[in-house]
Design an enzyme around this catalytic site. Structure first.
Site, PDB file in Angstrom:
ATOM      1  N   SER A  47       7.253  18.011 -19.181  1.00  0.00           N
ATOM      2  CA  SER A  47       7.666  17.069 -19.806  1.00  0.00           C
ATOM      3  C   SER A  47       6.080  17.981 -21.798  1.00  0.00           C
ATOM      4  O   SER A  47       6.207  18.201 -22.497  1.00  0.00           O
ATOM      5  CB  SER A  47       6.213  15.951 -20.277  1.00  0.00           C
ATOM      6  OG  SER A  47       5.018  16.136 -19.371  1.00  0.00           O
ATOM      7  N   HIS A  48       5.388  19.002 -21.130  1.00  0.00           N
ATOM      8  CA  HIS A  48       4.876  20.033 -21.478  1.00  0.00           C
ATOM      9  C   HIS A  48       5.357  21.716 -21.992  1.00  0.00           C
ATOM     10  O   HIS A  48       4.213  22.406 -22.252  1.00  0.00           O
ATOM     11  CB  HIS A  48       3.215  19.809 -21.509  1.00  0.00           C
ATOM     12  CG  HIS A  48       3.205  18.067 -22.275  1.00  0.00           C
ATOM     13  ND1 HIS A  48       3.291  17.126 -20.862  1.00  0.00           N
ATOM     14  CD2 HIS A  48       2.266  18.417 -23.270  1.00  0.00           C
ATOM     15  CE1 HIS A  48       2.740  16.280 -21.978  1.00  0.00           C
ATOM     16  NE2 HIS A  48       2.397  16.135 -23.258  1.00  0.00           N
ATOM     17  N   ASP A 188       6.983  12.925 -21.439  1.00  0.00           N
ATOM     18  CA  ASP A 188       8.078  12.198 -19.323  1.00  0.00           C
ATOM     19  C   ASP A 188       9.169  10.882 -20.163  1.00  0.00           C
ATOM     20  O   ASP A 188       9.991  11.401 -19.637  1.00  0.00           O
ATOM     21  CB  ASP A 188       7.181  12.073 -18.726  1.00  0.00           C
ATOM     22  CG  ASP A 188       8.245  12.885 -17.354  1.00  0.00           C
ATOM     23  OD1 ASP A 188       9.156  13.224 -16.886  1.00  0.00           O
ATOM     24  OD2 ASP A 188       7.231  13.106 -16.757  1.00  0.00           O
TER      25      ASP A 188
HETATM   26  P1  NDP Z   1       1.404  13.050 -13.351  1.00  0.00           P
HETATM   27  O1  NDP Z   1       1.497  12.222 -12.755  1.00  0.00           O
HETATM   28  O2  NDP Z   1       3.351  14.380 -13.003  1.00  0.00           O
HETATM   29  O3  NDP Z   1       1.149  14.615 -13.015  1.00  0.00           O
HETATM   30  C1  NDP Z   1      -1.101  14.258 -12.635  1.00  0.00           C
HETATM   31  C2  NDP Z   1      -1.587  15.039 -11.710  1.00  0.00           C
HETATM   32  O4  NDP Z   1      -1.225  14.725 -10.826  1.00  0.00           O
HETATM   33  C3  NDP Z   1      -1.437  16.647 -11.647  1.00  0.00           C
HETATM   34  O5  NDP Z   1      -2.441  17.201 -11.520  1.00  0.00           O
HETATM   35  C4  NDP Z   1       0.271  16.803 -10.525  1.00  0.00           C
HETATM   36  O6  NDP Z   1      -0.839  18.433 -10.442  1.00  0.00           O
HETATM   37  C5  NDP Z   1      -1.011  15.867  -9.578  1.00  0.00           C
HETATM   38  N1  NDP Z   1      -0.134  15.024  -8.686  1.00  0.00           N
HETATM   39  C6  NDP Z   1       1.144  14.446  -8.943  1.00  0.00           C
HETATM   40  N2  NDP Z   1       1.662  13.902  -7.499  1.00  0.00           N
HETATM   41  C7  NDP Z   1       0.610  14.121  -6.999  1.00  0.00           C
HETATM   42  C8  NDP Z   1       0.582  13.982  -5.353  1.00  0.00           C
HETATM   43  N3  NDP Z   1       1.646  13.114  -4.420  1.00  0.00           N
HETATM   44  N4  NDP Z   1      -0.372  14.025  -5.070  1.00  0.00           N
HETATM   45  C9  NDP Z   1      -1.343  14.945  -5.493  1.00  0.00           C
HETATM   46  N5  NDP Z   1      -1.262  14.737  -6.915  1.00  0.00           N
HETATM   47  C10 NDP Z   1      -0.254  14.237  -7.225  1.00  0.00           C
HETATM   48  O7  NDP Z   1       1.705  13.966 -14.492  1.00  0.00           O
HETATM   49  P2  NDP Z   1       0.796  12.721 -16.082  1.00  0.00           P
HETATM   50  O8  NDP Z   1       3.297  12.376 -16.787  1.00  0.00           O
HETATM   51  O9  NDP Z   1       0.313  12.141 -16.529  1.00  0.00           O
HETATM   52  O10 NDP Z   1       0.671  14.477 -17.476  1.00  0.00           O
HETATM   53  C11 NDP Z   1       1.466  15.313 -17.763  1.00  0.00           C
HETATM   54  C12 NDP Z   1       0.847  16.314 -18.216  1.00  0.00           C
HETATM   55  O11 NDP Z   1       1.166  15.417 -19.334  1.00  0.00           O
HETATM   56  C13 NDP Z   1      -0.774  17.116 -17.763  1.00  0.00           C
HETATM   57  O12 NDP Z   1      -0.574  18.080 -17.863  1.00  0.00           O
HETATM   58  C14 NDP Z   1      -1.409  16.574 -19.384  1.00  0.00           C
HETATM   59  O13 NDP Z   1      -1.753  17.380 -20.083  1.00  0.00           O
HETATM   60  C15 NDP Z   1      -0.172  16.174 -20.367  1.00  0.00           C
HETATM   61  N6  NDP Z   1      -0.538  15.000 -21.719  1.00  0.00           N
HETATM   62  C16 NDP Z   1      -0.739  15.828 -22.874  1.00  0.00           C
HETATM   63  C17 NDP Z   1      -1.407  14.936 -24.144  1.00  0.00           C
HETATM   64  C18 NDP Z   1      -2.163  15.641 -25.246  1.00  0.00           C
HETATM   65  O14 NDP Z   1      -2.171  14.610 -25.604  1.00  0.00           O
HETATM   66  N7  NDP Z   1      -1.537  16.677 -25.556  1.00  0.00           N
HETATM   67  C19 NDP Z   1      -1.084  13.446 -23.499  1.00  0.00           C
HETATM   68  C20 NDP Z   1      -0.620  12.951 -22.207  1.00  0.00           C
HETATM   69  C21 NDP Z   1      -0.293  13.526 -21.222  1.00  0.00           C
HETATM   70  P3  NDP Z   1       1.319  18.582 -10.326  1.00  0.00           P
HETATM   71  O15 NDP Z   1       1.055  19.516 -11.150  1.00  0.00           O
HETATM   72  O16 NDP Z   1       0.751  20.076  -8.678  1.00  0.00           O
HETATM   73  O17 NDP Z   1       1.951  18.273  -9.658  1.00  0.00           O
HETATM   74  O1  PYC Z   2       2.823  13.707 -23.669  1.00  0.00           O
HETATM   75  O2  PYC Z   2       1.903  11.690 -24.132  1.00  0.00           O
HETATM   76  C1  PYC Z   2       2.437  13.021 -24.094  1.00  0.00           C
HETATM   77  C2  PYC Z   2       1.678  13.772 -25.751  1.00  0.00           C
HETATM   78  C3  PYC Z   2       1.066  13.111 -26.690  1.00  0.00           C
HETATM   79  C4  PYC Z   2       0.526  14.380 -27.099  1.00  0.00           C
HETATM   80  C5  PYC Z   2       1.145  15.636 -26.756  1.00  0.00           C
HETATM   81  N1  PYC Z   2       1.501  14.728 -25.364  1.00  0.00           N
END
Ligand code: NDP
Ligand code: PYC
Length: 338
Positions: A47-48, A188
């Site tokens: 997703s990123h 995602d």
């Molecule tokens: P996920 O729910 O996929 O994962 C979040 C974290 O949880 C990761 O560190 C992951 O590690 C860990 N994790 C997942 N499964 C397990 C498990 N079973 N046991 C232990 N740890 C676990 O991520 P999100 O969809 O919530 O977010 C994805 C990305 O989106 C993030 O990097 C975030 O910064 C980015 N994002 C950016 C935004 C922005 O404004 N720029 C806005 C929203 C999100 P691992 O990677 O090793 O699986």
């Molecule tokens: O996945 O929610 C998101 C997001 C917002 C800005 C960058 N990623």
């Protein structure tokens, strides 16, 4: 699911650089953006990763981001760095402010960096990793666009608001978690829409507030916070400390600023770095070793640490020099050049 194909990291890097150059980004921007995008792909954070290139170019074409401005770094207070991103993408502003943030954290024991006026598209672990490499503990968070309804509410007011934390480990990859405070990142849900794959229950509601697993309905309706009232409260905290506190737009204001252009969010970010040496002095190795015992216990219990999947993916992909990419996505990126 669409088919995946392999591409060499070097070829993907060149493709990103060519696309960014084609759209007039300056060399500074091309370098920082390519590194962020390709590192996301190497770490298998779909997703990123390079998927974000589509959003970057869309945001540029909508006139919502600068392809060549230089962020301005301000030494605002003994423990506060401010960076005015000048409407550039956040990685360029982060890169500009990082040396002063780490210097201040090392001198003062802790320091914060407020980035203002940036367009944000990236995963926060990429930034947190760079701070832990300096031996510092780190926290980062930011708002996004108002896509998420607070728990019990029927209107999208909060952003997907990521929250990330990092802890340096002497002989190991750092402990890092990084997650959206929505049940899943918006990116995602967009990937589910691209591959026509249903969402998990509990991620979103449609425009009428009914639960949905249809990505299109989720994108026009509201996303939900993770963990009910707990994720909702964390998300509100992020609106406060990474928007109100640093004098920048919150997620609702960012969405209004977008004027339905469909661009990436425009707001600020707060990053806080702690120097363990300042807190612990000559007790540092004792307490860091005790933290290692806890990590060992967690893994021995059958749980995995956050980022372990990512580190394994990075190791495998760097060793082979290849990454996987969705075939349709690769074509869409190549088409940006035509
Ligand atoms: P996920 O729910 O996929 O994962 C979040 C974290 O949880 C990761 O560190 C992951 O590690 C860990 N994790 C997942 N499964 C397990 C498990 N079973 N046991 C232990 N740890 C676990 O991520 P999100 O969809 O919530 O977010 C994805 C990305 O989106 C993030 O990097 C975030 O910064 C980015 N994002 C950016 C935004 C922005 O404004 N720029 C806005 C929203 C999100 P691992 O990677 O090793 O699986
Ligand atoms: O996945 O929610 C998101 C997001 C917002 C800005 C960058 N990623």
């Amino acid at each position: 699911m669409d088919a995946q194909q392999k591409i060499s990291i070097e070829e993907l890097r060149k493709l990103c650089r060519d696309v960014l150059a084609h759209y007039g980004f300056s060399q500074l921007h091309i370098n920082a953006l390519t590194e962020t995008l390709v590192t996301g792909q190497i770490n298998e954070c779909a997703s990123h990763g390079v998927y974000r290139l589509l959003g970057l170019i869309h945001t540029l074409n909508a006139g919502k981001v600068s392809p060549d401005a230089h962020p301005i770094v301000f030494d605002h207070a003994p423990a506060i760095v401010k960076v005015d991103a000048q409407k550039t993408f956040s990685p360029i502003a982060f890169q500009a402010g990082l040396p002063l943030l780490t210097e201040k954290a090392k001198i003062n024991g802790l320091a914060a960096m407020a980035i203002n006026h940036c367009v944000h598209f990236s995963a926060l672990w990429f930034e947190i990793e760079q701070i832990t490499q300096q031996g510092l503990v780190a926290i980062a968070c930011n708002p996004s666009h108002a896509w998420v309804a607070p728990v019990g509410g029927s209107k999208s007011i909060l952003g997907t608001n990521p929250f990330a934390f990092g802890w340096p480990r002497p002989d190991n990859d750092p402990f890092i978690f990084d997650f959206a405070t929505s049940a899943i990142a918006r990116g995602d849900i967009e990937l589910h829409r691209r591959t026509n794959t249903p969402l998990k229950e509990g991620w979103a509601v449609d425009v009428k507030g009914n639960p949905t697993t249809d990505p299109n309905e989720a994108l026009t309706g509201s996303m939900l916070p993770f963990g009910s009232h707990k994720g909702s409260a964390l998300s509100i905290m992020i609106e406060l400390i990474a928007a109100s506190l640093i004098g920048d737009l919150n997620s609702a204001e960012s969405l209004a600023w977008d004027e339905k252009a469909g661009g990436l969010p425009y707001h600020g970010e707060i990053i806080i770095a702690f120097n363990p040496q300042s807190f612990l002095g000559d007790q540092m190795s004792e307490y860091f070793n005790r933290a290692e015992l806890m990590f060992g216990d967690i893994e021995a219990s059958g749980a995995r640490l956050p980022s372990q999947r990512r580190y394994a993916a990075k190791k495998k992909n760097l060793a082979s020099g290849m990454v996987s990419i969705d075939q349709t996505l690769l074509k869409d990126i190549q088409n940006l050049l035509s």
